[in-house]
Write an enzyme that holds these catalytic residues in place. Structure first.
Site, short mmCIF file in Angstrom:
data_model
loop_
_atom_site.label_atom_id
_atom_site.label_comp_id
_atom_site.label_asym_id
_atom_site.label_seq_id
_atom_site.Cartn_x
_atom_site.Cartn_y
_atom_site.Cartn_z
CG ASP A 297 -1.80 0.92 0.64
OD1 ASP A 297 -2.21 1.86 -0.25
OD2 ASP A 297 -3.20 1.30 1.62
C1 BGC Z 1 -5.19 3.45 0.05
C2 BGC Z 1 -4.98 2.45 -0.98
C3 BGC Z 1 -5.40 3.15 -2.46
C4 BGC Z 1 -3.43 3.76 -2.62
C5 BGC Z 1 -3.31 3.90 -3.91
C6 BGC Z 1 -2.93 4.25 -0.11
O1 BGC Z 1 -3.22 5.86 0.42
O2 BGC Z 1 -4.81 3.02 0.92
O3 BGC Z 1 -5.97 1.99 -1.40
O4 BGC Z 1 -5.06 2.06 -3.43
O5 BGC Z 1 -3.47 4.61 -2.18
O6 BGC Z 1 -4.03 5.45 -4.38
#
Ligand code: BGC
Length: 741
Positions: A297
């Site tokens: 993530d």
């Molecule tokens: C979020 C994810 C997301 C990613 C890309 C992160 O901060 O937790 O759910 O897919 O960013 O945007």
């Protein structure tokens, strides 16, 4: 982060050329041969790559900015300055043009011409926005979820997106947590069914098809347990609860063929998700045999340092890659750390190669080597097809939950001639979209006002007043709203939350209506006119003070492009509501966490109650009213015993005793009166089914029970077991018992 890695790669290209082992001189390399098996292509390409190229393949950066609070707005000419040897880019642009420009550089300007995978958070629609997942779960219609995800995939792929960071399948039981909006509610079985449906919708049978994208299960694992509903904080999950609650949706979605998975930053047994060898290498890959790619993530690799689990970025990178995190999202640590770690002998090249192989395999499977460029539709003719917009509306029709209907005030039908439509959401399109609105356009969402205008065209007069802001008072607005109410036969109070109050980094400590909205509702109610409270929101709310100021309460969630139409249809009576809650609505925030399947307490009766408040929620899991009335017969079992490897059938007849056709969802729960290995909840959902039951008719609902699949449990080590003895099936307060032999 080292900017050298992101900007012009000239030096790296030269270095790579200099380091080329010579295998690249081959004029027709195997990896470029579409007829060669994927594994041979992967192997061939791997052996041609330098460690620097490998580390870049394991890295994702971004092009453009989305509404993610973590993202950094990149400069407009990023298509020229980004390193085209990156493995992946989060592409937030509309249309494929800029994506193709960058891809062209990857294909034409880099030594090996490896295409980039473009990912994006297509969460509940790309342009045709459909209901948020929490709402979709309330439809209890997985086929509808599959269809909506398939639409999203088609729109996204034709706009240059190969990979979506969806579905989010974190079970969530704290409505203060804004991300509860993104998942499929509080129950792990329900989340498992919807997770599999979403994967099938996005990926179809073949991810190389121009209508499909690769899906990404997130956030592995247990992010939904964020303490006190705050984001990015610690999670403390027992091994048993990990297996009972948080892992099942992932296992189901892995079985459904998900190609990728996102590792989270939250802790499991004190270990951050992106450095958790046990959950990724042990459970995901080892026990479940997942052979897809794992991406971290956003910045969760560098956050291992923030969490004080690693002393520096090199150590964090080492932990992440050794735990099975193939691609690093948003940190740019791997290009800096991996070559050093390999050279120092701290990291085996075999581990790096395994990760790179997974990235390359995905690219081959997506067909990117053969078709690196996405089609371009400057006129947007690939988006918003009328039949897709209709499907999004049909999906939303089934998500509306009728929470209260005192004196059967609804449906309004032709009982009213003048309707006051008031509240901050009455003429709002943008906030119909919910968080992660993709490339949805607020002005394309049907407002509640527009929906009522068409519903009642020529049949009733509508009056409007905004009344107040989401969290701000407006004396003149109040006066106008009350005046409109006085002149009307009924008031529709459109209250709730804007998009930004749910989703990522959007926790709330108070989840009732903010004071100005509550005050407005009370003022409307005080006029003596019947009030229908129409709620737009992304989480279960605390409504005990609101519901006593309204005759009817309609939960419409954040429906997407259909906007106010489904709710208006329910209120007029064109639609018979069939949504049932996928998450409990607490009586008060002090009861949280509150969900239906808590493990058995030690003392029953009045022990364990609050001194100052009920322990019952305001609206339980599975709750929702209909305009039809249904009567359940007794549960019939095909046998009074079941072999451990056997099966049996349970069925129940549901009769629609009203004069209105309606859809009913039957929830099948299992109860184990004594389990010697772990205390179980009073009941656990194992099957659900929704059917149309015509007025005056009966339908039989069945649960084909497979003993091992439906009656067994998993212990805290993931070992499945099934004890002999009595078990029961519970449906709508009825119980039928049988023996497991
Ligand atoms: C979020 C994810 C997301 C990613 C890309 C992160 O901060 O937790 O759910 O897919 O960013 O945007």
């Amino acid at each position: 982060m080292n900017l050298r890695n992101i900007i012009l790669p000239v030096a790296s290209v030269l270095l790579a050329v200099a380091c080329n082992s010579g295998s690249g001189s081959d004029a027709n390399p195997v990896y470029k041969d579409p007829s060669a098996p994927v594994e041979s292509r992967v192997k061939d390409l791997l052996k041609r790559m330098t460690i620097e190229e490998k580390a870049l393949q394991l890295t994702q950066w971004h092009l453009g900015a989305n509404d993610n609070p973590n993202n950094i707005i990149t400069e407009n000419d990023a298509t020229r300055t980004l390193n085209p040897m990156l493995g992946s880019v989060i592409y937030t642009g509309e249309g494929s043009e800029r994506r193709n420009l960058l891809q062209k550089r990857a294909i034409e300007e880099t030594r090996l011409g490896i295409p980039i995978i473009f990912g994006y958070d297509v969460i509940h629609g790309y342009r045709t926005i459909y209901p948020i997942s929490l709402a979709a779960a309330c439809s209890w219609n997985p086929e509808m979820v599959r269809k909506c995800c398939a639409i999203a995939a088609r729109e996204a792929r034709s706009s240059g997106i190969d990979w979506t960071f969806s579905p989010m399948i974190d079970v969530a039981r704290d409505p203060r947590w804004g991300r509860i909006a993104e998942g499929y509610g509080e129950d792990s079985y329900a989340a498992s069914v919807f997770a599999a449906a979403a994967v099938q919708g996005y990926q179809g049978d073949d991810i190389s098809s121009e209508t499909n994208v690769a899906s990404c299960l997130k956030h592995f694992v247990g992010y939904g347990a964020s303490e006190a509903g705050r984001d990015y904080v610690q999670t403390d999950i027992s091994d048993q609860t990990l297996w009972d609650t948080y892992l099942p949706p992932y296992e189901a979605a892995v079985k459904a063929g998900a190609k990728t998975l996102m590792s989270s930053f939250n802790l499991v047994n004190g270990i951050p998700g992106s450095s958790n060898d046990h959950t990724i290498n042990g459970i995901l890959r080892g026990m479940w045999g997942f052979d897809g790619m794992v991406v971290s993530d956003w910045a969760s690799v560098s956050q291992i340092v923030t969490q004080r689990f690693a002393k520096d970025n090199d150590e964090a990178s080492l932990m992440a890659i050794e735990s099975g995190v193939d691609m690093d999202m948003g940190d740019m640590l791997y290009p800096e750390s991996l070559p050093k770690l390999v050279e120092d002998g701290r990291l085996s090249i075999k581990t790096v190669d395994q990760a790179v192989a997974r990235v390359l395999r995905l690219k081959f499977e997506l067909g990117l080597f053969e078709h690196p460029y996405a089609p371009e539709y400057p006129d947007g003719s690939n988006l918003l097809a009328p039949e897709d917009v209709r499907t999004a509306e049909e999906a939303a029709n089934e998500t509306i939950v009728l929470l209260q209907n005192n004196g059967s005030i609804l449906p309004l039908g032709d009982k009213v001639r003048k309707i006051a439509i008031v509240g901050p959401l009455a003429k709002d399109g943008t906030n119909m979209m919910g968080s992660w609105p993709g490339h949805g356009h607020g002005d394309e969402m049907c407002t509640i006002w527009d929906a009522f205008s068409s519903e009642y065209a020529g049949r009733a007069e509508l009056l409007y007043a905004s009344g107040c802001g989401f969290d701000s008072e407006d004396a003149e607005g109040f006066r106008q709203a009350v005046a409109a109410a006085r002149k009307s036969d009924v008031v529709i109070a459109c209250l709730g939350e804007p998009n930004t109050w749910s989703g990522e980094s959007a926790s709330r400590a108070f989840i009732d209506l903010p004071a100005p909205q509550q005050k407005l509702l009370e003022a409307l109610h005080a006029t003596g006119k019947p009030v229908v409270l129409l709620l737009v929101n992304g989480r279960p709310l605390e409504l005990r003070n609101a519901v006593c100021n309204a005759e009817a309460v309609v939960e419409m969630w954040q429906p997407g492009i259909a906007g106010g139409k489904p709710a208006a249809g329910v209120i007029t009576g064109r639609i018979n509501p069939s949504g049932r809650l996928a998450a409990t609505f607490p009586y008060t925030v002090g009861q949280i966490p509150i969900y239906y399947n808590r493990r058995h307490p030690a003392r029953n009766g009045t022990m364990g109650y609050y001194l100052d408040c009920t322990v019952e929620p305001l609206y339980p899991f599975g709750y929702g009213l209909s305009y039809s009335t249904f009567e359940y017969g007794e549960i019939t079992l095909s046998s009074d015993s079941i072999a451990r490897d056997g099966s049996m059938t349970a069925s129940v007849t549901v009769t629609n005793t009203s004069d209105r056709d309606g859809m009913e969802t039957v929830f099948w729960f299992v109860e184990d009166p004594a389990c010697s290995r772990v205390v179980r909840p009073e009941k656990e959902l194992r099957h659900f089914e929704k059917q149309l039951v015509k007025a005056g008719e009966s339908r039989t609902f069945t649960f084909e029970i497979d003993a091992m699949r439906d009656l067994s449990y998993v212990d805290g080590k993931g070992e499945r077991f099934l004890e002999s003895g009595e078990m029961s099936i519970i449906v709508a307060g009825r119980k039928a018992s049988f023996n497991v032999l």
